[in-house]
Design a protein around this motif. Structure first.
Motif, PDB file in Angstrom:
ATOM      1  N   ASN B 194       0.799  -1.226   0.000  1.00  0.00           N
ATOM      2  CA  ASN B 194       0.000   0.000   0.000  1.00  0.00           C
ATOM      3  C   ASN B 194       0.833   1.278   0.000  1.00  0.00           C
ATOM      4  OD1 ASN B 194      -2.631  -1.018  -0.152  1.00  0.00           O
ATOM      5  ND2 ASN B 194      -2.591  -1.578   2.016  1.00  0.00           N
ATOM      6  N   TRP B 195       2.129   1.141  -0.174  1.00  0.00           N
ATOM      7  CA  TRP B 195       2.991   2.323  -0.198  1.00  0.00           C
ATOM      8  C   TRP B 195       3.125   2.806  -1.642  1.00  0.00           C
ATOM      9  CZ3 TRP B 195       7.108   3.066   3.976  1.00  0.00           C
ATOM     10  CH2 TRP B 195       6.789   2.334   5.141  1.00  0.00           C
ATOM     11  N   THR B 196       3.259   4.121  -1.787  1.00  0.00           N
ATOM     12  CA  THR B 196       3.578   4.658  -3.104  1.00  0.00           C
ATOM     13  C   THR B 196       5.070   4.976  -3.129  1.00  0.00           C
ATOM     14  OG1 THR B 196       3.170   6.921  -2.408  1.00  0.00           O
ATOM     15  CG2 THR B 196       1.292   5.709  -3.318  1.00  0.00           C
ATOM     16  N   GLU B 197       5.550   5.310  -4.340  1.00  0.00           N
ATOM     17  CA  GLU B 197       6.964   5.626  -4.447  1.00  0.00           C
ATOM     18  C   GLU B 197       7.328   6.805  -3.529  1.00  0.00           C
ATOM     19  OE1 GLU B 197       8.402   6.404  -8.385  1.00  0.00           O
ATOM     20  OE2 GLU B 197      10.469   6.057  -7.752  1.00  0.00           O
ATOM     21  N   LEU B 198       6.429   7.788  -3.478  1.00  0.00           N
ATOM     22  CA  LEU B 198       6.697   8.946  -2.617  1.00  0.00           C
ATOM     23  C   LEU B 198       6.727   8.545  -1.144  1.00  0.00           C
ATOM     24  CD1 LEU B 198       7.155  11.962  -2.205  1.00  0.00           C
ATOM     25  CD2 LEU B 198       4.678  12.287  -2.254  1.00  0.00           C
ATOM     26  N   ASP B 199       5.826   7.631  -0.756  1.00  0.00           N
ATOM     27  CA  ASP B 199       5.839   7.150   0.635  1.00  0.00           C
ATOM     28  C   ASP B 199       7.197   6.536   0.972  1.00  0.00           C
ATOM     29  OD1 ASP B 199       3.134   7.814   0.982  1.00  0.00           O
ATOM     30  OD2 ASP B 199       2.456   5.849   0.304  1.00  0.00           O
ATOM     31  N   VAL B 200       7.715   5.744   0.036  1.00  0.00           N
ATOM     32  CA  VAL B 200       8.995   5.082   0.260  1.00  0.00           C
ATOM     33  C   VAL B 200      10.105   6.113   0.458  1.00  0.00           C
ATOM     34  CG1 VAL B 200      10.786   3.686  -0.877  1.00  0.00           C
ATOM     35  CG2 VAL B 200       8.407   2.920  -0.895  1.00  0.00           C
ATOM     36  N   ILE B 204      12.192   6.885   3.896  1.00  0.00           N
ATOM     37  CA  ILE B 204      13.655   6.818   3.936  1.00  0.00           C
ATOM     38  C   ILE B 204      14.208   8.104   4.553  1.00  0.00           C
ATOM     39  CG2 ILE B 204      15.735   6.858   2.475  1.00  0.00           C
ATOM     40  CD1 ILE B 204      14.202   4.928   0.572  1.00  0.00           C
ATOM     41  N   HIS B 205      13.608   9.218   4.152  1.00  0.00           N
ATOM     42  CA  HIS B 205      14.019  10.535   4.658  1.00  0.00           C
ATOM     43  C   HIS B 205      13.757  10.643   6.156  1.00  0.00           C
ATOM     44  CE1 HIS B 205      13.203  14.998   5.164  1.00  0.00           C
ATOM     45  NE2 HIS B 205      14.459  14.960   4.801  1.00  0.00           N
ATOM     46  N   LEU B 206      12.532  10.259   6.541  1.00  0.00           N
ATOM     47  CA  LEU B 206      12.094  10.377   7.929  1.00  0.00           C
ATOM     48  C   LEU B 206      12.912   9.485   8.857  1.00  0.00           C
ATOM     49  CD1 LEU B 206       9.682  11.759   9.433  1.00  0.00           C
ATOM     50  CD2 LEU B 206       8.457   9.612   9.166  1.00  0.00           C
ATOM     51  N   GLU B 207      13.185   8.277   8.398  1.00  0.00           N
ATOM     52  CA  GLU B 207      13.833   7.278   9.244  1.00  0.00           C
ATOM     53  C   GLU B 207      15.346   7.239   9.041  1.00  0.00           C
ATOM     54  OE1 GLU B 207      12.115   4.579  11.308  1.00  0.00           O
ATOM     55  OE2 GLU B 207      10.744   6.293  11.344  1.00  0.00           O
ATOM     56  N   GLU B 208      15.823   8.046   8.111  1.00  0.00           N
ATOM     57  CA  GLU B 208      17.264   8.077   7.795  1.00  0.00           C
ATOM     58  C   GLU B 208      17.786   6.684   7.475  1.00  0.00           C
ATOM     59  OE1 GLU B 208      18.931  10.081  11.169  1.00  0.00           O
ATOM     60  OE2 GLU B 208      18.080  12.011  10.594  1.00  0.00           O
ATOM     61  N   ILE B 209      17.096   6.034   6.560  1.00  0.00           N
ATOM     62  CA  ILE B 209      17.472   4.672   6.169  1.00  0.00           C
ATOM     63  C   ILE B 209      18.609   4.751   5.143  1.00  0.00           C
ATOM     64  CG2 ILE B 209      16.641   2.560   5.042  1.00  0.00           C
ATOM     65  CD1 ILE B 209      13.805   3.391   6.019  1.00  0.00           C
TER      66      ILE B 209
END
Lengths: 639, 308
Positions: B194-200, B204-209
């Protein structure tokens, strides 16, 4: 696709910060191509600037060759149209579509609206918080409108938008809009919906979808998009009844033992007392562990790991709840079942039942009635075909813990799986727990009538039959009073039958344990025997803990309110503990006896007992006298 | 019994809801299956999946291995990133290469992308799954990627030959996932469906992955071939007549085998810049997506054959 905000080019960090605060709304679109459903979705995406410009350019070209929208851009072409799918033989199914605006991310469960796709709609609706019901303004409320509304309501969707579409084809008539609104409200009375939101629109021309447009000035409500962006779908979220189905136990090392799961309802905090079901053993929440650090509290929808202060046995399928806030538990229950299998369901066939409790074997014992999805009428049925919806009686080979679906969509739902193919063939929503109390006797049985009538017995025995239920905690003095009462009645020439809970368990109920359900069944058996005694003129004296008020109520109902005398032996628990002839309280304290009323399970004090006695301050003789006086006053001791 | 509305402190943002959903799915797999594995492509979606798996089992370790199907033509930076992650996070890494493909010297330059992909990816994946006897395999596919995925289940059934039958899928309701399979059959599991490319990207940005540095722009040696910018990643690169590597500031939007991955010219060196470029680019750079989406162009067909 994402919202084309000006912030992206101007200030990406601000855009990301804004995007991060969005919440999520999952909604269902109900309708068919003919109602303009694809056009509506296309319009939502187009007018909220979700469609890239080059897509739109090619769309405009397509519209002139294959579109059905005249001079307008045919937005339905954006969706992979159902017709094309049907021609290609692709399964018509639930398609999930995604878009977002500056305020919210949306997931659309897009399902076809025809009756033969009811199962798909049910599937799509199961995760949605809101449903858009599309009505063609020219046709008004139709059978499919009722079907869609019923399914949405059945699946627990309380937020409904009734989109009265194609207003352009009825000259944007306010009268027509209000006429349809009236029609809808008339039939939707029976449905559990929160104040449906009615909106006149033209998805084709864009009126009231995202922008207001110029044609519906008489309507001053929010446009569809405004409504979707602002509607409070979390209103009514249950924060009171904590439920966490345990998915797995985490034991990475000897020092850590956590219980992982997603909280379905309620809020939990370290220090809260919880019970693990079915064992009923209680403990206290120590930590709420997550990768991002421990939490001070966690609410619905959070996937967490809880640690407890005591080493108690909890495993997958168990349910953690707050102490004293128990869910329903039974091996038999009534549920709304949607049949999704190609092969028909006939009662008696065994399936695998999967729920938050894990899996068990289950049979559909009987079909109570089928519901006609177009009229919502109840009809009789011997079997269920694909897409049929029916209230059924389900029996599981083990006791399950659940809530009513209306109270909790997670703990109130289950699926049935075919044992041979492993296909998911049924979806169920639990309505109520059923037990032997509810089971009707086989229809083939005939009751043998006695040749002696009640008046003859009354003259012979010098009494009117009744049942005295002595309820109270273990060691409250129930059995002692029952025996003394029996003696006293005997000496007065009366005829009684003493039914002592412990004695009953040595024989008739030898197969029962001490769960709430088994205690209930024990009282049912005692009540049935008492009823037979009463029907033959005999006074029955029943001495059981009988901790549950509802179950005592059922005993009263079975025996007959006019013959049922409830005596609450209200001896204080401290006194009971001191007596404790068999050391049961101590054992319960140690956790050796789970679900022990007064210690690890609740004893629900009677609030409307016919008599309350207390053996810590009254002698046995006084207690018996009080009961005899009550029986005398009620006229039971005269022939 | 119900409150009027959810207090703000209990409100979960869309990313937190998607995260919780994914964690629930990942945990469900570990308890329902005997031998799960996570397919690890080293790309950004894999990185998110790996991060979610860590969250699901914290403080425990990830209780299943990660499987990398190594075609031997991945970017060098991908392999070093993979090994660094395995070391830092401490997961069990299985790398598999089709030995028959190696023996036959299959490569993307001489054998065409279709044959190469089939032998070194699709067949290799089947070999690895069969060898491991895995009954569930996690993947990072999303429903927004392309049309045929929009209807794929979170628990997606595969027959003994790893084939997907889009016409015969199990209904999936609530958060109850039916993982029952017979011996030899398996389930592909897509926790970020259920994730979109923008969600991904946002996550990544939010969690600093951590992600492979190739996603960020840098000056790299490339050649332009049929309008596609290809990086000269090592000395196995086969130049066509007149081709010479040029140094250009480029980055990659999706990562695969280097001779088959198209780069985009870019100066984006930070995550926000990448996200900004992605959001703006979709309007004008659709031709670039043909390359990006090469692997999914005939995805449904490939999936039927057993590719992810």
């Amino acid at each position: 696709m994402s919202h084309q905000s000006e912030l992206i080019a101007k200030d990406i960090d601000a855009y990301l910060a804004e995007h991060e605060r969005k919440d999520l709304l999952r909604f269902l679109t109900c309708g068919s191509v003919d109602d303009g459903k694809s056009t509506l979705i296309g319009r939502l995406l187009h007018d909220s600037k979700m469609i890239y410009e080059d897509t739109l350019a090619s769309l405009e070209a397509d519209s002139t060759t294959q579109g059905s929208a005249g001079d307008h851009v045919d937005l339905a072409l954006l969706m992979d149209g159902l017709k094309a799918e049907r021609e290609q033989g692709i399964t018509i199914d639930v398609a999930y579509r995604y878009f977002s605006t500056a305020r919210r991310k949306f997931i659309i469960s897009d399902t076809p609206g025809h009756e033969q796709y009811t199962r798909n709609m049910v599937t799509g609706a199961s995760t949605c918080q809101l449903a858009i019901i599309l009505i063609d303004a020219r046709h008004g409320v139709m059978a499919q409108t009722k079907r869609h509304s019923f399914i949405a309501s059945l699946l627990g969707i309380r937020n409904v938008v009734v989109a009265i579409n194609k207003m352009d084809l009825v000259d944007y008539s306010a009268e027509r809009f209000h006429e349809i609104k009236g029609e809808y409200l008339a039939f939707a009375k029976e449905l559990e919906q929160i104040d449906p939101y009615f909106i006149p629109m033209s998805a084709l021309l864009g009126d009231n979808v995202v922008d207001k447009g110029d044609n519906l000035e008489w309507f001053d409500g929010a446009t569809l998009m405004e409504h979707l962006e602002t509607v409070d779908v979390e209103a009514g979220v249950d924060l009171e009844h904590f439920r966490m189905p345990v998915q797995m136990v985490s034991r990475p090392n000897l020092d850590f033992r956590g219980f992982c799961g997603t909280i379905s309802n309620g809020v939990i905090r370290p220090g809260d007392e919880v019970a693990s079901l079915p064992s009923g053993v209680t403990s206290t929440v120590d930590r709420i562990v997550t990768f991002d650090g421990d939490l001070d509290f966690a609410g619905p929808g959070r996937a967490v790991t809880l640690t407890l202060t005591d080493e108690i046995d909890v495993s997958r399928g168990d349910l953690l709840v707050k102490v004293g806030d128990l869910p329903l538990r039974s091996d038999r229950f009534e549920a709304m079942l949607v049949w999704m299998g190609e092969a028909a369901m006939t009662p008696g066939h065994q399936y695998v039942l999967q729920s938050v409790n894990g899996t068990s074997n289950a049979t559909v014992e009987s079909i109570v009635h089928r519901v006609d999805v177009n009229t919502m009428e109840r009809v009789a049925a011997d079997e269920l075909g694909l897409n049929d919806i029916a209230t059924c009686l389900i029996a599981s080979d083990r006791e399950l813990l659940f809530d009513r679906y209306g109270d909790n969509r997670q703990t109130g739902s289950f699926v049935l799986i075919d044992k041979l193919t492993n296909a998911t063939v049924g979806a169920g929503m639990i309505q109520s727990a059923k037990s032997a109390w509810d089971r009707a006797p086989e229809e083939t049985l005939t009751r043998q009538v006695s040749g002696i009538d009640a008046a003859e017995r009354a003259i012979r025995y010098g009494q009117q039959p009744c049942t005295v239920l002595l309820t109270g905690l273990t060691a409250a003095g129930k059995s002692t009073i029952a025996t003394a009462l029996e003696r006293e009645l005997f000496d007065r020439g009366k005829v009684s039958l003493r039914l002592d809970g412990e004695n009953i368990r040595m024989g008739i109920s030898r197969d029962l344990g001490f769960t709430a359900q088994e205690r209930s069944e024990n009282l049912r058996r005692v009540s049935e025997v008492a009823r037979i005694a009463n029907s033959q003129g005999i006074v029955a004296i029943a001495a059981l803990v009988a901790p549950n008020a509802e179950v005592r109520g059922r005993a009263r109902e079975l025996i007959g309110s006019d013959r049922f005398v409830e005596v609450f032996v209200d001896t204080p628990i401290e006194v009971c503990r001191q007596r404790d002839p068999e050391g049961m309280y101590e054992a319960a304290d140690r956790g050796d006896i789970p679900m022990f009323p007064g210690v690890s399970a609740t004893y629900q004090r009677p609030t409307d007992a016919d008599l309350v006695i207390d053996t810590s301050v009254q002698s046995i003789e006084e207690c018996v006298s009080a009961i005899l006086k009550l029986l005398g006053d009620k006229g039971f001791l005269r022939g | 019994m119900a409150t009027a509305t959810l207090p703000p402190e209990l409100r979960l943002t869309h990313l937190r809801q998607l995260e919780a959903e994914a964690i629930h799915i990942i945990r469900e797999v570990v308890t329902q299956f005997a031998k799960p594995v996570m397919l690890y492509s080293i790309g950004k979606d894999s990185s998110v999946l790996l991060h979610l798996a860590r969250k699901a089992f914290y403080p425990g370790k990830i209780p299943f291995p990660l499987l990398h199907v190594n075609t031997t033509w991945k970017f060098g930076e991908m392999i070093s990133f993979r090994d660094r992650m395995a070391e830092e996070i401490g997961f069990d890494l299985i790398s598999h290469t089709n030995p028959e493909g190696i023996a036959a010297g299959i490569n993307p330059f001489d054998h065409g992308s279709k044959n190469y992909t089939d032998i070194m990816k699709t067949q290799a994946l089947k070999q690895a799954l069969n060898a491991g006897g895995y009954d569930a395999a996690f993947g990072g596919a999303r429903r927004d990627e392309e049309k045929s995925r929009a209807k794929e289940r979170v628990f997606s059934f595969r027959d003994r030959n790893h084939r997907w039958d889009p016409k015969n899928q199990r209904p999936e309701l609530w958060n109850l996932y039916n993982g029952r399979v017979h011996k030899g059959e398996s389930i592909r599991v897509f926790p970020i469906s259920n994730w979109t490319e923008l969600d991904v990207w946002q996550y990544i940005h939010l969690e600093e992955i951590p992600i492979v540095p190739l996603y960020y722009s840098a000056v790299r040696p490339v050649v332009e071939r049929d309008g596609v910018i290809i990086m000269v990643d090592d000395d196995r690169f086969v130049f066509e007549d007149g081709e010479k590597p040029e140094m250009k500031s480029v980055r990659f939007r999706t990562l695969g085998c280097y001779p088959l991955s198209g780069a985009v010219e870019s100066t984006a060196t930070t995550l926000p810049e990448i996200i900004q470029e992605m959001l703006l680019a979709t309007r004008s750079e659709r031709e670039g997506r043909v390359i990006d989406y090469d692997e999914s162009g005939s995805m449904e067909e490939k999936k039927r054959q057993g590719y992810f």
